[in-house]
Design a protein around this motif. Structure first.
Motif, PDB file in Angstrom:
ATOM      1  N   PHE A  98     -13.180  82.726  49.865  1.00 22.12           N
ATOM      2  CA  PHE A  98     -11.892  82.803  50.558  1.00 22.12           C
ATOM      3  C   PHE A  98     -12.015  82.608  52.074  1.00 22.12           C
ATOM      4  CE2 PHE A  98     -12.056  85.666  46.867  1.00 22.12           C
ATOM      5  CZ  PHE A  98     -11.164  84.992  46.038  1.00 22.12           C
ATOM      6  N   VAL A  99     -13.169  82.073  52.521  1.00 25.36           N
ATOM      7  CA  VAL A  99     -13.380  81.875  53.961  1.00 25.36           C
ATOM      8  C   VAL A  99     -13.534  80.384  54.254  1.00 25.36           C
ATOM      9  CG1 VAL A  99     -14.445  84.139  54.245  1.00 25.36           C
ATOM     10  CG2 VAL A  99     -15.887  82.165  53.724  1.00 25.36           C
ATOM     11  N   GLY A 100     -13.635  80.057  55.544  1.00 25.47           N
ATOM     12  CA  GLY A 100     -13.818  78.676  55.961  1.00 25.47           C
ATOM     13  C   GLY A 100     -15.232  78.175  55.742  1.00 25.47           C
ATOM     14  N   TYR A 101     -15.435  76.909  56.120  1.00 25.91           N
ATOM     15  CA  TYR A 101     -16.690  76.230  55.814  1.00 25.91           C
ATOM     16  C   TYR A 101     -17.902  76.904  56.462  1.00 25.91           C
ATOM     17  CZ  TYR A 101     -20.231  72.549  55.661  1.00 25.91           C
ATOM     18  OH  TYR A 101     -21.391  71.848  55.462  1.00 25.91           O
ATOM     19  N   GLY A 102     -17.818  77.214  57.755  1.00 23.28           N
ATOM     20  CA  GLY A 102     -18.965  77.796  58.452  1.00 23.28           C
ATOM     21  C   GLY A 102     -19.379  79.136  57.882  1.00 23.28           C
ATOM     22  N   MET A 103     -18.404  80.011  57.656  1.00 22.64           N
ATOM     23  CA  MET A 103     -18.719  81.315  57.086  1.00 22.64           C
ATOM     24  C   MET A 103     -19.199  81.186  55.644  1.00 22.64           C
ATOM     25  SD  MET A 103     -19.057  84.499  57.614  1.00 22.64           S
ATOM     26  CE  MET A 103     -18.259  84.665  59.209  1.00 22.64           C
ATOM     27  N   LEU A 104     -18.645  80.223  54.912  1.00 15.33           N
ATOM     28  CA  LEU A 104     -19.090  79.989  53.538  1.00 15.33           C
ATOM     29  C   LEU A 104     -20.566  79.592  53.510  1.00 15.33           C
ATOM     30  CD1 LEU A 104     -18.638  79.595  50.488  1.00 15.33           C
ATOM     31  CD2 LEU A 104     -17.805  77.287  50.988  1.00 15.33           C
ATOM     32  N   MET A 105     -20.969  78.716  54.443  1.00 21.07           N
ATOM     33  CA  MET A 105     -22.381  78.316  54.496  1.00 21.07           C
ATOM     34  C   MET A 105     -23.283  79.521  54.756  1.00 21.07           C
ATOM     35  SD  MET A 105     -24.288  75.446  56.850  1.00 21.07           S
ATOM     36  CE  MET A 105     -23.559  74.091  55.945  1.00 21.07           C
ATOM     37  N   LEU A 106     -22.860  80.380  55.685  1.00 24.03           N
ATOM     38  CA  LEU A 106     -23.656  81.572  56.001  1.00 24.03           C
ATOM     39  C   LEU A 106     -23.770  82.493  54.787  1.00 24.03           C
ATOM     40  CD1 LEU A 106     -25.104  83.481  57.972  1.00 24.03           C
ATOM     41  CD2 LEU A 106     -22.845  84.380  58.602  1.00 24.03           C
ATOM     42  N   LEU A 107     -22.648  82.757  54.132  1.00 19.33           N
ATOM     43  CA  LEU A 107     -22.649  83.674  52.990  1.00 19.33           C
ATOM     44  C   LEU A 107     -23.397  83.087  51.794  1.00 19.33           C
ATOM     45  CD1 LEU A 107     -18.986  84.987  53.223  1.00 19.33           C
ATOM     46  CD2 LEU A 107     -21.076  86.253  53.750  1.00 19.33           C
ATOM     47  N   ALA A 108     -23.261  81.772  51.571  1.00 19.41           N
ATOM     48  CA  ALA A 108     -23.983  81.130  50.467  1.00 19.41           C
ATOM     49  C   ALA A 108     -25.489  81.170  50.712  1.00 19.41           C
ATOM     50  CB  ALA A 108     -23.514  79.693  50.290  1.00 19.41           C
ATOM     51  N   THR A 109     -25.898  81.034  51.979  1.00 17.53           N
ATOM     52  CA  THR A 109     -27.322  81.113  52.317  1.00 17.53           C
ATOM     53  C   THR A 109     -27.856  82.522  52.100  1.00 17.53           C
ATOM     54  OG1 THR A 109     -27.050  79.338  53.943  1.00 17.53           O
ATOM     55  CG2 THR A 109     -29.018  80.716  54.126  1.00 17.53           C
ATOM     56  N   VAL A 110     -27.106  83.514  52.556  1.00 18.68           N
ATOM     57  CA  VAL A 110     -27.518  84.912  52.339  1.00 18.68           C
ATOM     58  C   VAL A 110     -27.562  85.218  50.846  1.00 18.68           C
ATOM     59  CG1 VAL A 110     -26.836  87.320  52.662  1.00 18.68           C
ATOM     60  CG2 VAL A 110     -26.659  85.702  54.560  1.00 18.68           C
ATOM     61  N   GLY A 111     -26.552  84.746  50.113  1.00 16.06           N
ATOM     62  CA  GLY A 111     -26.547  84.951  48.671  1.00 16.06           C
ATOM     63  C   GLY A 111     -27.745  84.307  47.996  1.00 16.06           C
ATOM     64  N   GLY A 112     -28.143  83.117  48.500  1.00 19.92           N
ATOM     65  CA  GLY A 112     -29.314  82.441  47.942  1.00 19.92           C
ATOM     66  C   GLY A 112     -30.599  83.201  48.209  1.00 19.92           C
ATOM     67  N   LEU A 113     -30.712  83.787  49.397  1.00 15.56           N
ATOM     68  CA  LEU A 113     -31.914  84.554  49.737  1.00 15.56           C
ATOM     69  C   LEU A 113     -32.057  85.797  48.867  1.00 15.56           C
ATOM     70  CD1 LEU A 113     -31.854  84.362  53.641  1.00 15.56           C
ATOM     71  CD2 LEU A 113     -33.552  83.327  52.125  1.00 15.56           C
ATOM     72  N   PHE A 114     -30.933  86.382  48.467  1.00 19.04           N
ATOM     73  CA  PHE A 114     -30.972  87.615  47.688  1.00 19.04           C
ATOM     74  C   PHE A 114     -30.568  87.415  46.233  1.00 19.04           C
ATOM     75  CE2 PHE A 114     -31.100  89.322  51.924  1.00 19.04           C
ATOM     76  CZ  PHE A 114     -31.832  90.480  51.799  1.00 19.04           C
ATOM     77  N   VAL A 115     -30.529  86.167  45.783  1.00 21.15           N
ATOM     78  CA  VAL A 115     -30.170  85.910  44.384  1.00 21.15           C
ATOM     79  C   VAL A 115     -31.152  86.624  43.456  1.00 21.15           C
ATOM     80  CG1 VAL A 115     -31.582  83.812  44.160  1.00 21.15           C
ATOM     81  CG2 VAL A 115     -29.517  84.082  42.764  1.00 21.15           C
ATOM     82  N   ILE A 116     -30.659  87.110  42.340  1.00 22.60           N
ATOM     83  CA  ILE A 116     -31.547  87.739  41.359  1.00 22.60           C
ATOM     84  C   ILE A 116     -32.570  86.699  40.900  1.00 22.60           C
ATOM     85  CG2 ILE A 116     -31.678  88.774  39.049  1.00 22.60           C
ATOM     86  CD1 ILE A 116     -28.845  89.858  39.569  1.00 22.60           C
TER      87      ILE A 116
END
Length: 394
Positions: A98-116
């Protein structure tokens, strides 16, 4: 071919449990990739280039995460690694759609680092759940589960995204992944065989050696071949005006991989991952000669027969050259190399498609696989000859 080895593996409750969890937790991972691309282009109105950049960042984060979190599993156990993943990825993906492109990239990267780290967890759990003589069969079942998740995840995600929108679908897909992680945390399947539960930590220098590096390069080369040829086939179908047949082609390809994986798991003796990679490269190359969707589907079915066996043989070889106490980190490195190979294969194929066409793209990625297989096989042969005098002297 007898199915008795599969009956023995699936008769073990722990093996059934981890195999099913591995399948269910991989579906959101495979579905998220294509769904993120559609979300960036359709929901956020950004370019395909920007969608590719976001996908590359998320993929890089997952590749970095593998060895790091695998080492933590070796040191602290499953629950202490999965728990932070549940909180971090749950929070990140609750907001990201539900956020814009820049914040989405940041959150997707953090999610990738902590993915199960489900690829590492599933393979370690399967290995720990069966005796050594059933390992190949169990890993083959896990390979078939990966193929099923790969085939179903993107299809389900794209269908749901077109029906209800990419933002709510992303949220639901990721919350399903979190729910699966909660189940994984609760069940807490063993990551080591019972005899090795108290295994002491071993120095990385004792196993991060040329034999292991060669296996990681083989893993990367296998996904260069697979992903690169997939991209080339998509380009070919577009050139022929037969994009509607993509489902047929990829279904045949996936079916071939499932058949090959099942057949390999039933074999009484494994094969060298270098031989299988060379075979995969050689059976992929003829796809460059295809002139229609049906021809490429038939050749894809043939090429698929060696997909799952190549990956399974590589994982099995890693378990032989790495101590149990370091298996989590080693599996993380192996999986990250496969991820990196995927990230390399697509742009290499794209570059060749733009310059000389899809046929040369297929031939180039097949050549990469063949050269790595020959180099790895030669290195393994030299190492075996060097060890033999030492073994005779002992």
């Amino acid at each position: 071919m007898t199915l008795a080895p599969y009956r023995r593996v699936l008769a073990r409750p722990r093996a059934r449990q981890i195999l099913l969890l591995g399948l269910l937790l991989r579906i959101p991972i495979f579905g998220t990739g294509v769904l993120l691309t559609l979300h960036v282009v359709e929901h956020l109105g950004r370019s395909w280039k920007e969608a590719g950049l976001l996908s590359a960042m998320a993929t890089l984060a997952i590749a970095i995460s593998g060895p790091w979190r695998g080492r933590l599993i070796d040191r602290y156990g499953l629950r202490r690694v999965v728990a932070p993943s549940l909180f971090v990825t749950g929070a990140a993906w609750a907001v990201a759609p539900f956020v814009g492109y820049g914040m989405l990239m940041l959150l997707a990267t953090v999610g990738g680092l902590f993915v199960i780290p489900i690829f590492t967890v599933a393979r370690q759990g399967v290995i720990a759940a069966v005796p050594a003589d059933e390992r190949r069969t169990a890993l083959s079942v896990d390979g078939v589960a990966v193929e099923l998740a790969y085939m179903s995840g993107p299809a389900v995600a794209v269908w749901a995204g077109t029906q209800w929108g990419t933002a709510p679908t992303l949220l639901v897909v990721q919350m399903c992944a979190v729910a699966g992680g909660v189940v994984l945390w609760w069940l807490n399947p063993p990551m080591r065989e019972e005899a090795d539960v108290e295994a002491v930590e071993v120095p990385r220098s004792s196993w991060l050696r040329p034999r292991f590096v060669a296996l990681c390069l083989t893993a990367a080369a296998s996904t260069v071949v697979l992903v690169g040829s997939e991209v080339a086939v998509v380009a070919a179908l577009r050139e022929w005006g037969q994009e509607t047949q993509l489902g047929l082609v990829f279904a045949a390809w996936g079916l071939g991989s499932i058949i090959g994986g099942i057949a390999y798991g039933a074999m009484s003796r494994g094969r060298s991952p270098y031989v299988l990679l060379a075979g995969l490269a050689l059976v992929t190359a003829p796809m460059a000669l295809a002139g229609s969707a049906f021809t490429v589907a038939a050749l894809g079915l043939l090429a698929g027969l060696l997909c799952a066996p190549t990956i399974t043989a590589g994982v099995e070889a890693v378990t032989r050259v790495v101590p149990t106490a370091a298996r989590g980190e080693a599996m993380g490195w192996h999986g990250s190399c496969m991820t990196i190979g995927s990230a390399i294969g697509a742009p290499v194929a794209g570059l060749m498609i733009d310059s000389t066409g899809y046929r040369s793209a297929i031939l180039v990625v097949a050549l990469v696989g063949l050269l790595v297989a020959l180099g790895g096989g030669a290195a393994a042969l030299v190492a075996r000859r060097e060890r033999r005098p030492l073994e005779l002297a002992a």
